[in-house]
Structure formats: C-alpha cells, structure tokens
Design an enzyme around this catalytic site. Structure first.
Site, mmCIF file in Angstrom:
data_model
loop_
_atom_site.group_PDB
_atom_site.id
_atom_site.type_symbol
_atom_site.label_atom_id
_atom_site.label_comp_id
_atom_site.label_asym_id
_atom_site.label_seq_id
_atom_site.Cartn_x
_atom_site.Cartn_y
_atom_site.Cartn_z
ATOM 1 N N ASP A 16 26.347 -29.812 0.659
ATOM 2 C CA ASP A 16 25.257 -29.272 0.227
ATOM 3 C C ASP A 16 24.254 -29.130 1.170
ATOM 4 O O ASP A 16 23.993 -29.301 1.971
ATOM 5 C CB ASP A 16 24.468 -30.484 -0.925
ATOM 6 C CG ASP A 16 23.569 -29.805 -1.827
ATOM 7 O OD1 ASP A 16 23.478 -28.580 -2.035
ATOM 8 O OD2 ASP A 16 22.912 -30.502 -2.742
ATOM 9 N N HIS A 33 26.182 -20.152 3.475
ATOM 10 C CA HIS A 33 27.746 -20.426 3.093
ATOM 11 C C HIS A 33 28.294 -20.142 4.212
ATOM 12 O O HIS A 33 29.559 -20.722 4.781
ATOM 13 C CB HIS A 33 28.081 -19.503 2.086
ATOM 14 C CG HIS A 33 27.360 -20.218 0.721
ATOM 15 N ND1 HIS A 33 27.180 -21.270 0.443
ATOM 16 C CD2 HIS A 33 27.022 -19.323 -0.121
ATOM 17 C CE1 HIS A 33 26.446 -21.417 -0.723
ATOM 18 N NE2 HIS A 33 26.111 -20.133 -1.105
ATOM 19 N N LEU A 127 46.764 -34.582 8.618
ATOM 20 C CA LEU A 127 45.663 -34.501 7.727
ATOM 21 C C LEU A 127 45.826 -33.906 6.398
ATOM 22 O O LEU A 127 46.427 -32.620 6.630
ATOM 23 C CB LEU A 127 44.562 -33.881 8.255
ATOM 24 C CG LEU A 127 43.177 -33.948 7.438
ATOM 25 C CD1 LEU A 127 42.262 -35.176 7.318
ATOM 26 C CD2 LEU A 127 42.299 -32.597 7.770
HETATM 27 C C1 FPP Z 1 26.315 -26.188 -1.634
HETATM 28 O O1 FPP Z 1 25.116 -25.854 -1.134
HETATM 29 C C2 FPP Z 1 27.447 -25.538 -1.287
HETATM 30 C C3 FPP Z 1 28.276 -24.712 -1.889
HETATM 31 C C4 FPP Z 1 27.758 -24.413 -3.415
HETATM 32 C C5 FPP Z 1 29.510 -24.010 -1.463
HETATM 33 C C6 FPP Z 1 30.180 -24.926 -0.484
HETATM 34 C C7 FPP Z 1 31.078 -23.993 0.343
HETATM 35 C C8 FPP Z 1 31.157 -23.807 1.718
HETATM 36 C C9 FPP Z 1 30.457 -25.080 2.685
HETATM 37 C C10 FPP Z 1 32.184 -22.937 2.336
HETATM 38 C C11 FPP Z 1 33.604 -22.947 1.939
HETATM 39 C C12 FPP Z 1 34.449 -24.250 2.078
HETATM 40 C C13 FPP Z 1 35.688 -24.222 2.433
HETATM 41 C C14 FPP Z 1 36.542 -25.480 2.108
HETATM 42 C C15 FPP Z 1 36.307 -23.270 3.344
HETATM 43 P P1 FPP Z 1 24.084 -25.093 -2.095
HETATM 44 O O2 FPP Z 1 24.445 -23.357 -1.987
HETATM 45 O O3 FPP Z 1 23.972 -25.645 -3.374
HETATM 46 O O4 FPP Z 1 22.735 -25.074 -1.324
HETATM 47 P P2 FPP Z 1 21.195 -25.419 -1.630
HETATM 48 O O5 FPP Z 1 21.292 -26.584 -2.618
HETATM 49 O O6 FPP Z 1 20.346 -25.439 -0.540
HETATM 50 O O7 FPP Z 1 20.894 -24.313 -2.732
#
Ligand code: FPP
Length: 241
Positions: A16, A33, A127
């Site tokens: 997150d 992201h 893994l």
């Molecule tokens: C949460 O941050 C994150 C996500 C909804 C996306 C997570 C995806 C990745 C890290 C990239 C892809 C993953 C892989 C496995 C290749 P948020 O956008 O909710 O952040 P915020 O809470 O600060 O708005």
C-alpha cells in the site's frame, strides 16, 4: 510449533502507498505504481535470498475496479509488462508464478501473459510467487460455500464431512499453507478483504513505509520481528504450561 524463531514459510504483503508516494512528489498516481513494481522486484529477490517458500502479493483487489479507468488500465498494462519482462528472470531463479482472484475479469491480453508465465514456470521448485489479482476474500469464501452447497445437493459431499480442512480446499489457496506473516505498508491498520480465512493465526506486521520506499532491509526487519514472536495458535507456550 509453539515458538516461531524460524523464517516464515509464507509471507503475504498488502503493498500500500503507491498513490501517496507519487502525490508527495507532485506526480500522477501511476508513477507510484511504476515505482511499486521496482519494489516488487527487489522483494522477490530478497524472498529468494531468505529462502522464503511462498510470497503472496496483493496487486489488485476486486474493490480496485472502482478506481478511475485510466488508473485501472495503467495498472493492468504494468502488470502485463512485468510478466513479459520478468519471465526469463523467474525461469532462471526457479520461481513458480501462480495467481489467485477472478481471472476472467482481467483484460484478455493480461490473462494470456499470466497463462504463459504460469505454464513456463509450473515445474519450478524455488519460490512460489502468488499474485492476488482481481481478488476479494469475501467473494472467495462465498464462492467456496456455493461450490460446497452444489456438491452436497448433488450427493457428492456429506455435510458431516465438511471440516475446516475440507473448506480450505474450496479456496483459491487450496495448494498453499496459510501465511505465517502478513505485512502491510503505508501505516494503514486494516486487512482490506485479503485472505480473511487464511490469516486466522498469521502474525501481523504494519510499517509506515510507503510501498515504493520499502527496501530489502525492511523485509529483513519484518522477518526478524516475526522470529521474536511466540506463536501459540490459541494454546499455551512452553513457559506458560
Ligand atoms: C496500493 O497503493 C497499491 C495498489 C492498488 C497496486 C499495487 C500494485 C503494484 C505494486 C504493482 C504491480 C504488482 C506486481 C505483483 C507486479 P494505492 O494506490 O492504494 O496507494 P494510496 O493508498 O497511497 O493511494
């Protein structure tokens, strides 16, 4: 089984804080992201180095479909690129890639890359990288109940035989042990519909670090913290008994 003092076999992570990381820099959320993908890469490496057996990453929840379509599209594209670019690395490092969630909702192009990567890595013995994509735990549980009800209705399953173990066989995670450690970054103290059945006895670890800032050392710190805990699974520890 009472003391942990060993490495966790299965680590699950709620990644997150990508959006906040980007906003703090005056960048669009998608830049967060992109940076988050780099963290994914180093945490996979660290997981391999630490001999972790299973790493489950919450990449996209069912609730995330409600985000603006531009962000959803960008995330789907990033995931697709990750699979294409990392395929050789995963093969070389003997990583087996699997995924949980409502795959049919994903764009066809992403589904194809997922299938290709799963096929290419299916015999790998290193893994297990489990990506939760279009995943929601309540939905997973409700679907399990539906499948069980159907089998009972058709006379293929006896109600008396439905145990906790039987139930877990109807979940996406049927081939995996429950997570030992769940990490959530960004300071939020909630589970957000992630692996609700599977984390009954999982040790929880929350860190204020935003996911793009999360380093290998942060994973090592979480593992070290886990090792200090006494896991009782509802029983008594040796000192208490
Ligand atoms: C949460 O941050 C994150 C996500 C909804 C996306 C997570 C995806 C990745 C890290 C990239 C892809 C993953 C892989 C496995 C290749 P948020 O956008 O909710 O952040 P915020 O809470 O600060 O708005």
């Amino acid at each position: 089984m009472l003391k942990s003092s060993q490495n966790p076999r299965h680590i699950a992570i709620i990644m997150d804080g990508n959006g906040r990381w980007a906003r703090k820099r005056g960048l669009p959320r998608t830049e967060g992201h992109k940076e988050g993908i780099k963290t994914v890469e180093r945490i996979i490496e660290a997981g391999i180095e630490q001999g972790i057996e299973i790493l489950t990453l919450y990449a996209f929840s069912l609730e995330n479909w409600k985000r603006p379509s531009t962000e959803v599209r960008a995330l789907m594209q990033l995931l697709r690129e990750f699979l294409i670019e990392k395929r050789e690395f995963l093969k070389k490092e003997r990583v087996k890639l699997i995924s949980i969630g409502e795959r049919k909702r994903l764009p066809m192009s992403l589904q194809r890359e997922l299938e290709k990567t799963e096929e290419l890595t299916k015999d790998n013995k290193g893994l297990i990288l489990n990506i939760a994509l279009s995943y929601g735990s309540r939905r997973e549980i409700v679907n399990a109940v539906k499948k069980i009800a159907q089998e009972v209705k058709e006379g293929r399953l006896n109600i008396e035989r439905i145990s906790e173990r039987t139930f877990s066989h109807y979940l996406y995670t049927k081939t995996l042990p429950d997570p030992d450690l769940l990490i959530r970054t960004s300071g939020e103290l909630r589970i957000s519909n992630f692996l609700l059945y599977q984390i009954s006895y999982t040790e929880l670890y929350f860190t204020p670090k935003l996911w793009p800032d999360f380093q290998k050392e942060d994973l090592l710190e979480a593992i070290a913290n886990f090792k200090k805990r006494k896991r009782r699974f509802g029983g008594l520890s040796e000192e208490d008994s």
